[in-house]
Design a protein around this motif. Sequence first.
Motif, PDB file in Angstrom:
ATOM      1  N   ILE A  67      34.508  35.107  41.585  1.00  0.00           N
ATOM      2  CA  ILE A  67      35.686  35.702  40.942  1.00  0.00           C
ATOM      3  C   ILE A  67      35.574  37.221  40.929  1.00  0.00           C
ATOM      4  N   THR A  68      34.435  37.743  40.527  1.00  0.00           N
ATOM      5  CA  THR A  68      34.252  39.196  40.502  1.00  0.00           C
ATOM      6  C   THR A  68      34.351  39.782  41.902  1.00  0.00           C
ATOM      7  N   ILE A  69      33.712  39.149  42.867  1.00  0.00           N
ATOM      8  CA  ILE A  69      33.799  39.657  44.240  1.00  0.00           C
ATOM      9  C   ILE A  69      35.236  39.596  44.734  1.00  0.00           C
ATOM     10  N   GLY A  70      35.989  38.569  44.285  1.00  0.00           N
ATOM     11  CA  GLY A  70      37.403  38.496  44.661  1.00  0.00           C
ATOM     12  C   GLY A  70      38.197  39.696  44.160  1.00  0.00           C
ATOM     13  N   HIS A  71      37.921  40.137  42.938  1.00  0.00           N
ATOM     14  CA  HIS A  71      38.579  41.347  42.438  1.00  0.00           C
ATOM     15  C   HIS A  71      38.192  42.564  43.277  1.00  0.00           C
ATOM     16  N   LEU A  72      36.940  42.642  43.675  1.00  0.00           N
ATOM     17  CA  LEU A  72      36.505  43.785  44.472  1.00  0.00           C
ATOM     18  C   LEU A  72      37.121  43.758  45.866  1.00  0.00           C
TER      19      LEU A  72
END
Length: 2007
Positions: free
Chosen positions: A283-288
Amino acid sequence: MPQSKSERPQKRAKPEQTSRKAYKFSNAIDVRRALQNQDQNAQIEALSALRSTLSVKSGEIVAPQDERLALVVQWMESSSGAHDVFEIWEGTNQVRSSSLSLLVSLLSSVLTLLSSHFPYHSHGIPIIKTLLSPKSMRKITSFISGSNELILVSLKLLYTISHFGGGRERKALFEAFPWDMKTLAKLSHMRRKGKGDAEDVFARPDIRTYYVFFILSFIDSETSSLVKSTFLEQQRDIFLSIFKGLSQDSYLVVRKVLEVCWVGLWSDPKVKRTAKIGLFAEITIGHLLKLYERAGAENADGDHIPADLVHHFLLAICTRPGLGICFKERGWYPRDTDADVVDEPKKGGKIYNKILSNILKSLKVNEDARQQELALKILAACPELVAGYWPAVGLTLEPRLSSKWIANIAFFGLVISQPVPVSSFLIPGNSIYQPDPPPLSTILESILPSVSTKMHFSKGLQSTSHLVQHCTALALARCLTKLSCVFRALQDVESALEEDETGQWTRRHREVEREARRRVPEFQVVVAFSQMKVDAREVKLALLGESAQRLLWLYHLCFPQMVAEARFDVGKLLQGLVDASQDTVREAGSVCGLHGLKQLHVLRLLQESDQFTWSGKVANSSNTYLHALLKIFCATPTRAVRSTLRSLLRKTLAESILFQEDPDEVDLWLDSFPTTCRGAGCEAPDGAALTDESDSVATFLDDCAQRCIRTPYRYLEALQDLLPMENSAVDAPSPLLMTVLEQFAAKLVGKLLTPSDALAITGFLRRLVFKLAGKSRDLTFLRIFSGKVDDAAIPGNLFSQYACVTDAIRREVSIMHRCFSHFQELRSRSEPSPSSEVEDFLTKIEGVPLPESSSARIHNAYELVDWLRFVEPTLQPQDILRIVAVVERFHSPALKDLFENLHPADSLMWEGGDLKTALRQLLQVLSFDWMFTQSSEADIANKQCREIMLECLFLRPPTRVQIEHAVCLVAHDICSTTERESILCDLLLLLSSIMHRAIRELSKEDVARLKEYVLLRAPSIHGLCMSEDLHDTVQEALYAFLDVSLDPHSEGDRTIVSSICTYWTECFRASLQSGRLQTGRSITLWLRYADPNNLLNVIDQACDANNATLTPSVLEVLEFALDTLKGSFTCASSRIPISQLLRLHRVLPHSEVLEEMIAVVVTSHLPPCHDGRPPRAKLLDFSLSQRYLPTSGSSQLGILPADFVSKLFQKAVWTESTSRIISGLVYTQSDVAKEFVVWFNSGAWMTIPLEPLLPAVHAVLDSLGGDSIDLFRDTTITALFERILPQRRRPEGLRQLCIRCICILLEADAARKQQLAGLLQKNIQRLAVEQFALESVSIAFRLQSFSPLADLVTELAERGLQWAVRHFSGPEGEDEEDRLILVQLTKIAKQGFKAKTHFVEPLLTTIIQNRLADTVAVDIGIALLQCSPLKPVVVNRTLQNILQHPQFFKLCGFEESSQRDLIIRFIAALFRLHPTNTCQPSHLVPLVRIYGGTISAADRNLLSIFRLYEAEKLTPISSILAKWSPSPGISISNQLEAVQNMDPIRMLRTCHVFPIWRRMSDEQEDETVGLDEQVYDPLFVTLLVAQMLAHHPPASSLEWVQTFRSNVFSLLIRCLSAKDDKIREASLGLLARVWKSVELSEMQEKQHALYIFNLLKNLIKPSSDGPPLRLPSFASLILSHALRGVFYPSNFIYPRTARFLLQRPELDVTDVPMLYGMLYGSSDDWKKERGWIVRFLSDGMMSTEDWKVLKRRHTWELLASLVQSSVRDQVLRRAVLEVLANLTCNAQATTSLVLKSSLLSWIEIQVQLPQSPEDTLAWLKILENILITANTAKLQRATNGQWRDALCRCLLLVLQNCSVPSLLILQQAARVTLRSSLASQTSTFFHLSQVLTTAIGVLEQLEPCIDFSESSSINGPVIHPKAPYHGHGLHIQPSITDPLRAWGNIVEDLWRASMTLEEKFAKWDALTGRLLQWRGIVGDDGSTIGEWARLEVVRISVSSMASGVQY
């Protein structure tokens, strides 16, 4: 709207300007007066003006002299803690947000100013304390829910607090801030409306930006790791919320977030990686990844690109295995799973990087180059992901003419092209290959994925679009290239593992090939693609043709069987290659490289094909494929094509009868091809048409090859007719040579050759014959052959109408003859006169302009070469220089032909070519053979010329064959110049240079073959080696050549020349028989390389000869043979009987070499280090250990005649060998010792130097002891004693011998000891202190136990103290002698002597001032405190010097070190000398700063000092300890803060590894308890908590929670299991006080804590007569875990302990809590539960009561069965071993397990598997625990000694199955072996001897890694960890700092164990030899056992020799 936004600040600036005019703040009085104004409006204006005055811009640096800072400091000094501001805050209405925002903003500015410099932090701390109080924090929290302006200034204030003083109050802020506020979520979305300047984001942050910065402050680099971990653990969602809108933030904010995440999180190793990975999930990598959409520059400079920013961040955390979210994986191997676990949940699948696998699916690889790079690097770092990537990503690979498909197929090829993960084929941490190959599916998916590749590739190759075809071909080529790399890797593994056809890797190789064949298009599809006719441009044709040829080659390489099944004539591919090599194609420009690649592919294809034969005919031509290959070879300029073509021709021609005898000859034929290039219409001066010579030679050779292959035996017979039958050294060339000769003569006679062809063939033959001369060892055949060529090329057969061509042909024949007569005949010619025609021609060509066309330039260059060949002008050296310059200008490669066409007889090449100053470019076109042939005698004699020839030969790394050819040419000239000494020497020097370079650059195998060729197969050189009448200069040159070529110490070199050496020894024997020795010098030349047997034969022959034949020459040879044999004399195979040596001694009485060999024989029959001296050799030889035993060799020494010994005494000059012989005889024969005493009393020894004499004297004194003293006269003893006294500087070995002799004389001679002691005192007193300090301390140490000489010892020791004062006063650094003096001085001080105070006091002062960091110096100081009665004032001064030392706090910091430990021991010893004076508060304050509160020895010493102070002064130390801080750099105001700041992890570790032995009394426990600074001292913690509850108990719920989270109360519960009554009583009282306080608190966890305290209360049984009874460890441990879980609810154990305790009304202390539920759990976390309960059992097993609890539930049986069924679970096995270690620390548990649970049998089963070094060490420690703690008498009675046999079997299996043995493991095993041998009175010979034999075998493996020359570095005995060993640290492998000391301890332990055996086992001799050598290294004081063994061995040797020798 934008305009109104920009105008708003200007409108608000007006009242601020009026405010500044109305309010002037020059000092604190003005500030306070303005703030005390009661008018609210005026107050607001004052606040606004003050805020404006104190405001600090973003990024502004506040100087120390800043007026704002001075104003704030003055204000804070008058109003501490900004009391005025907080008063206004209290009186301000919540509704008036404007005044509140001014107050909050003002406080932010004040804190920013005070934070700028450290001296002013103290003014800001009270403000922060007030702001962090619950009342103020509630207000700030309410502000965050208010207006935007109030929210903004509130966040700014919080951010300022967080950054105050570098984050010193960050932890307090984190604990005070209410993170559960519901309004926090909206702050991350509150951005400033409108778009302002991006650069203004830091100057004017909006609410979201301040909120993000506030969150980031808790993880930046300045934050402690503990705060980071706690923040991420508790507020994970809040931290992740900043990433949700990050894609909409400005570039600067994004950069700030990513920088802090990298530096603060990923670069901090103390933050758990699991926590980091949990944050950066999909999820965090998706935001990045959303930031990739912002690919444009967002500033004017163009460098603010968010996509680049996030790209580099993701590359850092996703593409480096072991860092970030990228786990180290096993390449193509799947993730390990437990084979014994069937129901394991497949949460992560069989891959390591599940997160990266999901990230790859979301990357848009075809839309963004950055995302494509990220994907490729992820797949390169994690090859395991490639197999699962294809079905997940779903790339469209069906061929179609679209940009998307082209991008897809290109990316497909890039992924496939990733390198093969060869490193994963190795066993982790080893260089051995895995026994099992990777799974087949994984390999195939990484090469040819199962996404319909065969269908797509076939369709793409058959597409109508050329672009689709080309892209498909490239992708397929990448797949096949990857497949070929995989095949090579698999073959490497197969060969390394030596597999046959049934091997696993071999089977996998076949499976990969079979499956890959199914996934590629059929070969006919590729053939059709290659034969497709395309009507397109030339570039497109070239691209398609190149890709088609590449595919054909790769199919032949990867699928030879598939190709063989198809009907495809590979020879047809050659038809189109010849034209591509012509000049027209070479000029094509853009497609030139593609044509070269096509040629390369075809040639590689032909090389791989089994169907290609050179003899096949080209279509529509009479020529074969050989003709086409030769034309390509001559025409192509590409080096790779020529190299491949050369390999192809070697392969194909070597398989035919033409070159089957010598495939290397093919290279000679190819190198002889002409390279002349002529243009169309070129003519000779006589008008003859000239064509390209390479075509002519290729056509002629093709015709000859066809004829030779049709009738080969005809030409073989013709070849045999020409070969000389009497010379076997002739190397037969190819029969094709005879075919060429026949056809050349026939065609010349038949006029079938054109003049140009005849000239070309003649030149080819001339070069070929010359090349063959470098191969042939004899030139007879080649001379005959050249004569045949001469006969064929007579003028009558040539072209009379073309005189120039005829002369050129005859010139070629002349050059051929001249090459065979180099240095034989010199053609006399006078210096030619300058020719005007030549001058005009050269001037003309020098003026020719440089043509633009490259072909024209080439033709012009070769026209000059032809001019030289045809005209044959009379040239001078300067003319050659001019021609060279012109040719080099046109075409530099033509220089090769130019120089090769110079006639050797003219010798123009060296002078005309100016080769002595030649550049590297010129050397590249020259060759060694022609340079050598063109050289004259003067050139060979010139060293510079030889070096140039050598440089030319080695310019490119040559092969062995090329060097052999060069050597062969030199050898031919050596053969022809044997009578000319000067040129012969020069040739030998050239040969030496060639061999010297060849040995450096060739491999060992090639060097050996080259040496064999030169010395044995080259007739001329071999003849020189066997020649008996060489001139002296030639012999010297030959000696230099042999010195370079051969190594006398190399066994291989001696084998090569063994036949030559044998020849010379036979010559020596024959000369002895004949009585004439004329070859003495030649014999000595070769004796260096003779093996010992040949040398022994020489000696035997000399000994057997009569005296008449022993001429000086023979004696010289004999002396040389002895000198050569000396180097290998210690080898058993070359031993000479001593009788033979004595015979030689009669012949050579003055030979020092012979005497040295006799000394070797004598000493070889004695034990090593028999005299107690260190070993003579730096590398000890243990292979000779068996021959010195007392039973061996008596007959050898018994034959020594008496006159030999007498002659030794009569020698006027003693050598070292003389001394060794006499010393050895003294040790073996007592009569020799007595004879020596008689000789000594005669006074003859006075003329002999002390160095050779003293070893013999020492031998007499050492072997006979006190008896020998009585035999010496008084005057003799006195004279000897005076001579050996310290006088001048002597060698180290001699000094030690003098010391030993002095000590022996002083101890043994009772009658003269006072006289001798007086002489020693007088001698020492007249010497300076710096002189002979080593002798002083060494003698003092040796005599310290001899009470009659106590005064002498004291005087000598005090001189040592004086030396130490001066030494420590000088610069740091010691040499070997200084270290030895300090070691001896330390030993003297520790043994104790009465030293005067005025000697000790200066030394202590010097040590403290100059060497406080020196552990040796401090150790001496500690020992000296007991040697002298120091006065109290001296002790106080010494103590103050230490405490006030500038480096005291640096040396005694919290980190444990040997320096800190010794200094604190020093301080403690000083305190205890005069406690009344030393126990002063000023002395204790510095100690409080360095006290860590741990259980380490240093901290326990400090605590004992504190308690000594209390006992002496009767005053509590609580006031001094009130400011104690558990962490350096953190100021503490009271005990509550100290408790709250204690490390909770360390406190938890103390609960686990609870020191049950700790007592409240002041008794000093054993310092080696195995614990360190990672465990708190429970006694100190108990006392600190008592002080905290008495003076500063927690006042609020938050403080109670913080105190509970420090785990101190959990430790108090554990203290209830302590053995000491007082600790239990104190802990119980404190817990009762806590219980009452918790009942009155309001914390949320109140009921949970009270429930646990109530359970605890029910467990405490009241004691009628004293303190409470001890609580079982399991009960206190489970309650400690439960209490910690209440305040750490995120811990996985909390719900389990809570459920367990809530399910029962009371805790059963006789049961193991949660045993079955955790050990056999079935939840998702079953593995974690099982690991926890096993660790719980290990921590709880601490006493016999605990063992009874475990025994009641049969816990050990459960664990044993669990280990038996979990063979692959290493974590579980190690955890169970820790439990077993704790069990074996208890005597009752150990005895019960051995007798009732068959523990030893179970261990024997477990250790049969291969063990890692850590597990091996753990098993050995457990076995030692059993030997120490078990009731051995009871075991002996119960098992009749069988338990000891079982333990020995276990020990044997442990040693045998250790994968990587080490000194540490063997040291532990030796201690176990020793304890086992001493465990009972009866010894079992068989099992113990097996253990000893195995241990000695392991020791022999490890000995090559030990440096025995570092004996001076031994600092003293190593302190081993004290057994028994507990579970903590069981698997830790401490480093061996002193391998030599460890080796000695192993030897001593094994020898002591062997002495318990009743019989002598096999390796006892070797073990005893090692013990004696160890004693020699460390001395008698370093090994008492070794000294006893030495004395006994010497005694037995003397007695055995005495019984065996008869005089």
